[in-house]
Enzyme design. Structure first.
Site, mmCIF file in Angstrom:
data_model
loop_
_atom_site.group_PDB
_atom_site.id
_atom_site.type_symbol
_atom_site.label_atom_id
_atom_site.label_comp_id
_atom_site.label_asym_id
_atom_site.label_seq_id
_atom_site.Cartn_x
_atom_site.Cartn_y
_atom_site.Cartn_z
ATOM 1 N N GLN A 27 0.330 -1.098 0.091
ATOM 2 C CA GLN A 27 -0.041 -0.061 -0.043
ATOM 3 C C GLN A 27 0.481 1.055 -0.051
ATOM 4 O O GLN A 27 0.498 1.862 -0.680
ATOM 5 C CB GLN A 27 -0.640 -0.076 1.183
ATOM 6 C CG GLN A 27 -1.530 -0.955 1.122
ATOM 7 C CD GLN A 27 -2.863 -0.738 -0.534
ATOM 8 O OE1 GLN A 27 -2.918 0.491 -0.161
ATOM 9 N NE2 GLN A 27 -3.897 -1.764 -0.355
ATOM 10 N N ARG A 47 12.199 4.407 8.196
ATOM 11 C CA ARG A 47 13.722 4.027 9.418
ATOM 12 C C ARG A 47 14.844 4.048 9.464
ATOM 13 O O ARG A 47 15.209 3.715 7.704
ATOM 14 C CB ARG A 47 13.230 2.766 10.077
ATOM 15 C CG ARG A 47 11.728 3.168 11.280
ATOM 16 C CD ARG A 47 11.492 2.174 12.356
ATOM 17 N NE ARG A 47 10.209 0.967 12.000
ATOM 18 C CZ ARG A 47 9.985 0.703 13.056
ATOM 19 N NH1 ARG A 47 10.569 0.411 14.304
ATOM 20 N NH2 ARG A 47 8.760 -0.160 12.790
ATOM 21 N N SER A 50 16.454 1.505 7.098
ATOM 22 C CA SER A 50 15.207 0.469 6.156
ATOM 23 C C SER A 50 15.411 -0.079 4.193
ATOM 24 O O SER A 50 16.689 0.583 3.630
ATOM 25 C CB SER A 50 14.129 1.928 5.510
ATOM 26 O OG SER A 50 13.199 1.051 4.930
ATOM 27 N N SER A 52 13.771 -1.089 2.123
ATOM 28 C CA SER A 52 13.076 -0.320 0.944
ATOM 29 C C SER A 52 13.519 0.872 0.481
ATOM 30 O O SER A 52 12.999 1.953 -0.709
ATOM 31 C CB SER A 52 11.910 0.311 1.807
ATOM 32 O OG SER A 52 10.916 -1.232 2.042
ATOM 33 N N GLU A 83 0.444 -4.457 13.184
ATOM 34 C CA GLU A 83 1.019 -5.371 14.495
ATOM 35 C C GLU A 83 2.334 -4.138 14.514
ATOM 36 O O GLU A 83 2.627 -4.457 15.808
ATOM 37 C CB GLU A 83 1.696 -6.597 14.152
ATOM 38 C CG GLU A 83 2.293 -6.820 13.421
ATOM 39 C CD GLU A 83 2.098 -7.204 11.771
ATOM 40 O OE1 GLU A 83 2.844 -7.892 11.059
ATOM 41 O OE2 GLU A 83 1.556 -6.726 11.641
ATOM 42 N N GLN A 85 2.391 -0.669 13.951
ATOM 43 C CA GLN A 85 1.865 1.111 14.155
ATOM 44 C C GLN A 85 1.775 1.086 15.318
ATOM 45 O O GLN A 85 1.964 2.307 15.301
ATOM 46 C CB GLN A 85 0.255 1.061 12.597
ATOM 47 C CG GLN A 85 0.505 0.759 11.610
ATOM 48 C CD GLN A 85 -0.960 0.567 11.220
ATOM 49 O OE1 GLN A 85 -1.536 2.055 11.964
ATOM 50 N NE2 GLN A 85 -1.047 0.626 9.962
ATOM 51 N N HIS A 107 -6.865 0.955 7.481
ATOM 52 C CA HIS A 107 -7.694 0.237 7.695
ATOM 53 C C HIS A 107 -7.140 0.423 8.990
ATOM 54 O O HIS A 107 -6.806 1.475 9.611
ATOM 55 C CB HIS A 107 -6.414 -1.245 7.694
ATOM 56 C CG HIS A 107 -7.139 -2.238 8.537
ATOM 57 N ND1 HIS A 107 -8.794 -2.380 8.072
ATOM 58 C CD2 HIS A 107 -6.598 -3.755 8.271
ATOM 59 C CE1 HIS A 107 -9.481 -3.806 8.924
ATOM 60 N NE2 HIS A 107 -7.571 -4.102 9.062
ATOM 61 N N GLY A 133 -2.407 -2.993 -3.193
ATOM 62 C CA GLY A 133 -2.126 -2.048 -3.171
ATOM 63 C C GLY A 133 -1.170 -2.143 -4.376
ATOM 64 O O GLY A 133 -1.981 -1.146 -5.530
#
Length: 338
Positions: A27, A47, A50, A52, A83, A85, A107, A133
């Site tokens: 997403q 972070r 990361s 990503s 879990e 967040q 969500h 996503g």
């Protein structure tokens, strides 16, 4: 129920705001890229270290470390796994997000089940695309979109609903339709749909059908085609025009088998189990079970995941899909990008 489209939405409400997307999974990839392509000021918060970061750079997206990004944000969209967040909100978002800013979710899980109790001086709303996503991104690129649900939990500045609609429009939801709901309704129906029909119910039915044919002596390849491969063809017909369109398109033989045998499989016993699943969701039992497993290093999830990853259906399917060049021509999921 009122459905709104792009023409009904003031998308420019977010034109001068810094939108921060926290997380770059399925997403997060879709929201941030769609927002950028719609012309909005979006920053991906990551972070330090990361995994990503390389993918974000490849997409030419602005990015900052999480704490710094949140400090200057006007709107923070939480797109980390459910879990994760609560911890990120407590440690990074709550201490740094300015008063009057907006906190958004895709969500309702963490708000509805009180995993996150947001500060009172924030707008809190939800924009929930009704699709994964990868589909949110691919449909946007095609010029269409995925319908979105919006819901308001806190309206501190008085324009939370308008911001939610503007955000939904910016990620493509206004092309397909935007509907207002509540955090409770979205969370409970979403979890039920995933568990009883879309993921849990469908996957279990496909596996059971495959096993039944193979155990009866039929070739695994034939079982794969009949129980999994052709499922897309049937679902596409239902997606386009409902169950009646699917039945109009299939043969009389298939329709007769559908109408006379389907309810022998999905019957009152099945619905009774569905009611139990829904009750576990409504009571918070499922949420507690899931959060507890997450805290236990996903021990049950890892065990169940491994069990299904090694199912013969997956091995046969992998071999057959290697022969289907068209399946990989334009994949929904490209792990090098998202």
């Amino acid at each position: 129920m009122q459905v709104k489209y792009d023409k009904d939405v003031n998308s420019q409400l977010l034109a001068d705001k810094k939108i921060v997307v926290v997380g770059y999974g399925s997403q997060g990839y879709a929201h941030s890229n769609n927002l950028k392509d719609s012309g909005f000021n979006v920053t991906v918060a990551l972070r330090k270290g990361s995994s990503s970061e390389e993918k974000v750079r490849a997409a030419n997206l602005q990015h900052q470390e999480l704490e710094e990004a949140v400090k200057t944000a006007d709107l923070v969209m939480m797109l980390l796994p459910d879990e994760n967040q609560a911890e990120v909100y407590k440690d990074y978002v709550e201490p740094n997000l300015k008063s009057g800013a907006s906190l958004a979710f895709a969500h309702g899980f963490n708000i509805h089940f009180n995993q996150i109790e947001p500060r009172s001086d924030l707008n809190v709303f939800m924009i929930a695309p009704k699709g994964p996503g990868h589909t949110v991104r691919s449909t946007y690129q095609e010029g269409s979109g995925v319908p979105c649900l919006v819901a308001i939990h806190q309206n501190y500045t008085g324009d939370a609903k308008e911001q939610a609609y503007a955000y939904a429009s910016a990620i493509g939801g206004g092309r397909a339709g935007i509907i207002e709901t509540s955090f409770k309704e979205e969370t409970e129906t979403d979890l039920f749909g995933e568990q009883a029909v879309l993921c849990g119910g469908t996957a279990a039915l496909v596996q059971a059908g495959f096993e039944t044919l193979v155990e009866a002596g039929y070739a695994p390849e034939m079982a794969y085609f009949e129980c999994l491969h052709e499922l897309k063809l049937i679902v596409d017909l239902m997606y386009e025009g409902g169950i009646n369109t699917m039945r109009y398109s299939i043969s009389n033989t298939a329709e007769y088998g559908d109408l006379t045998r389907g309810k022998r499989l999905v019957n009152e016993t099945t619905k009774s189990e569905m009611r139990k699943i829904l009750a576990e969701i409504q009571s918070g039992e499922f949420a507690k079970e899931y959060v507890d497993d997450c805290k236990n290093n996903y021990s049950r999830l890892q065990q169940l995941r491994k069990q299904d990853q090694d199912h013969p259906l997956e091995e046969v399917g992998s071999q057959l899909r290697e022969m289907m060049s068209w399946v990989k021509k334009k994949p929904l999921v490209d792990r090098s990008l998202n």
